[in-house]
Design a protein around this motif. Sequence first.
Motif, short mmCIF file in Angstrom:
data_model
loop_
_atom_site.label_atom_id
_atom_site.label_comp_id
_atom_site.label_asym_id
_atom_site.label_seq_id
_atom_site.Cartn_x
_atom_site.Cartn_y
_atom_site.Cartn_z
N THR A 128 -8.87 84.37 -134.87
CA THR A 128 -10.19 83.89 -134.48
C THR A 128 -10.35 82.43 -134.87
O THR A 128 -9.57 81.91 -135.68
CB THR A 128 -11.28 84.71 -135.16
N PRO A 129 -11.34 81.75 -134.32
CA PRO A 129 -11.58 80.37 -134.73
C PRO A 129 -11.77 80.22 -136.24
O PRO A 129 -11.27 79.27 -136.84
CB PRO A 129 -12.86 79.99 -133.96
N SER A 130 -12.47 81.17 -136.87
CA SER A 130 -12.69 81.08 -138.31
C SER A 130 -11.41 81.34 -139.09
O SER A 130 -11.14 80.67 -140.10
CB SER A 130 -13.78 82.07 -138.75
N TYR A 135 -7.56 79.65 -142.79
CA TYR A 135 -6.25 80.01 -143.32
C TYR A 135 -5.07 79.36 -142.59
O TYR A 135 -4.16 78.83 -143.22
CB TYR A 135 -6.07 81.53 -143.28
N VAL A 136 -5.09 79.46 -141.25
CA VAL A 136 -3.90 79.04 -140.49
C VAL A 136 -3.73 77.53 -140.49
O VAL A 136 -2.61 77.02 -140.67
CB VAL A 136 -3.95 79.59 -139.06
N LEU A 137 -4.81 76.79 -140.31
CA LEU A 137 -4.70 75.33 -140.32
C LEU A 137 -4.17 74.81 -141.65
O LEU A 137 -3.27 73.96 -141.67
CB LEU A 137 -6.04 74.69 -139.97
N SER A 307 7.97 86.76 -141.33
CA SER A 307 7.49 85.39 -141.22
C SER A 307 6.51 85.08 -142.34
O SER A 307 5.79 85.93 -142.85
CB SER A 307 6.80 85.17 -139.87
N GLU A 308 6.49 83.83 -142.72
CA GLU A 308 5.62 83.40 -143.82
C GLU A 308 4.15 83.57 -143.45
O GLU A 308 3.32 83.93 -144.30
CB GLU A 308 5.92 81.94 -144.15
N LEU A 309 3.82 83.33 -142.17
CA LEU A 309 2.43 83.45 -141.75
C LEU A 309 1.94 84.90 -141.84
O LEU A 309 0.78 85.15 -142.17
CB LEU A 309 2.27 82.92 -140.32
#
Length: 328
Positions: A128-130, A135-137, A307-309
Motif C-alpha cells: 500500500t502507499p503507507s 517501510y519499503v522506501l 529475499s531481504e524484503l
Amino acid sequence: MTSTTPPDVAARVEAYIPRFQLTRLLNQDQAGRRISLLGTIDSKPALLIAERAAFATDNAHLSSFPTSLTKIKNLGANDIYAWFLANSNPSSTNGDVPPDFKLNLIYPCTEKHVKKYSAQGLRIVTETPSTYAKYVLPWIRSQREKGTLNWVFNIIEGRTEQEDVIYRESDPQNGFLLLPDLNWDRKTLTSLHLLGLVERRDIWSVRDLKKVDVEWLKHVREKLIGATTKLYPDVEADQLKLYVHYQPTYHHFHIHIVHVQLEAGATQSVGKALGLENIISTLESLGGGEEAGMQDVSLAYHLGEASELWEKVFGVLKEGGEPDVEGF
C-alpha cells in the motif's frame, strides 16, 4: 532417464534420427533452447523437435562442468558482472562449432545474489502507499547506500561497456541509453532483450514516477523503440514489449525492451513486470495535480521467501510484528 520402450522398438526409432534430412527450420523458441525442424526420413516427411536436455545435478558432473567448457568468449564485463558464450563439446576446439552455453558470472558475489538465485518459495504481497512510505522506501534507500549501483553508474558515466551502448541521448534530466541485457545472446532476434537506462538519478523505481513524467516517459518509449528497430531492421515496432520490474533487482529506473515472441518466464510474469503502456495510462488517469503518482497506488507483486524484503518487512508484518527500519 530409463526408457520403458521395448528394445526392438527403441532400436528401430533410434535409427531414424541419423537418417533425418533437413528441409528447413520451422521455429526457434524458449530463447533459442528449442528448435523445430522439417525434413524427411527415407523420403517421407518428418518433424524433429530438439530441446537442450536438463543439466545433470550430481556433484561429480557439477564439479567438472566449468573445466569441461571450451572456446569461452567474453561478451562483456562491468564491476562484478561478466557474461560469456562457451561450448560444452570437447571436440569444438577444432572447427566452427557454434556455442551452446550462455554464461553469466558474478564475482565476487554477495549474500543478496545467493538468495536471489536460490530455490525458494514465493509469496504475493500487497504494498500500500503507507507500507511503501513507512517501510519499503527506507529499505530501498538502505540498498542504494550500500553502493550496489556502481556498475550502473559505470555505464552511464562512460567508464565501462561503452562498446555495447547502441543508442544514447545525453541530458541530465531527459537522457538515457540503450544496451543489450546480459541475458541475451545478442543474435537470436526472437529472444531479443535490451535495457534502457535513464541518466537521471531521482527515479529509483516505478514508485517515483509522477503525472509530470508522462511526456518524458512517452519520449523515452518512442526513442527506445526507434533505436531498436533501426538497429534491428527485421524487428518492427509492434513486435516489441516494454516493461519495468517491481521490485527491481537494482533501484535505478530502467526499462526492459523484449521481442514479443520471447517466452515469458518469471521475469515477465504478473507479480514482477509492469507494462510501460499501463504505467503511462495509470499516471494519466490519476486524480490530483502533477505531483500525483505511483506512490499513491497499491501494488501487488511476488517476493521470494529468502529475499531481504520479505524477511525484514512483509514477513514481519504478516506475523503482526513491526519491521525494524533502523536495522535496514
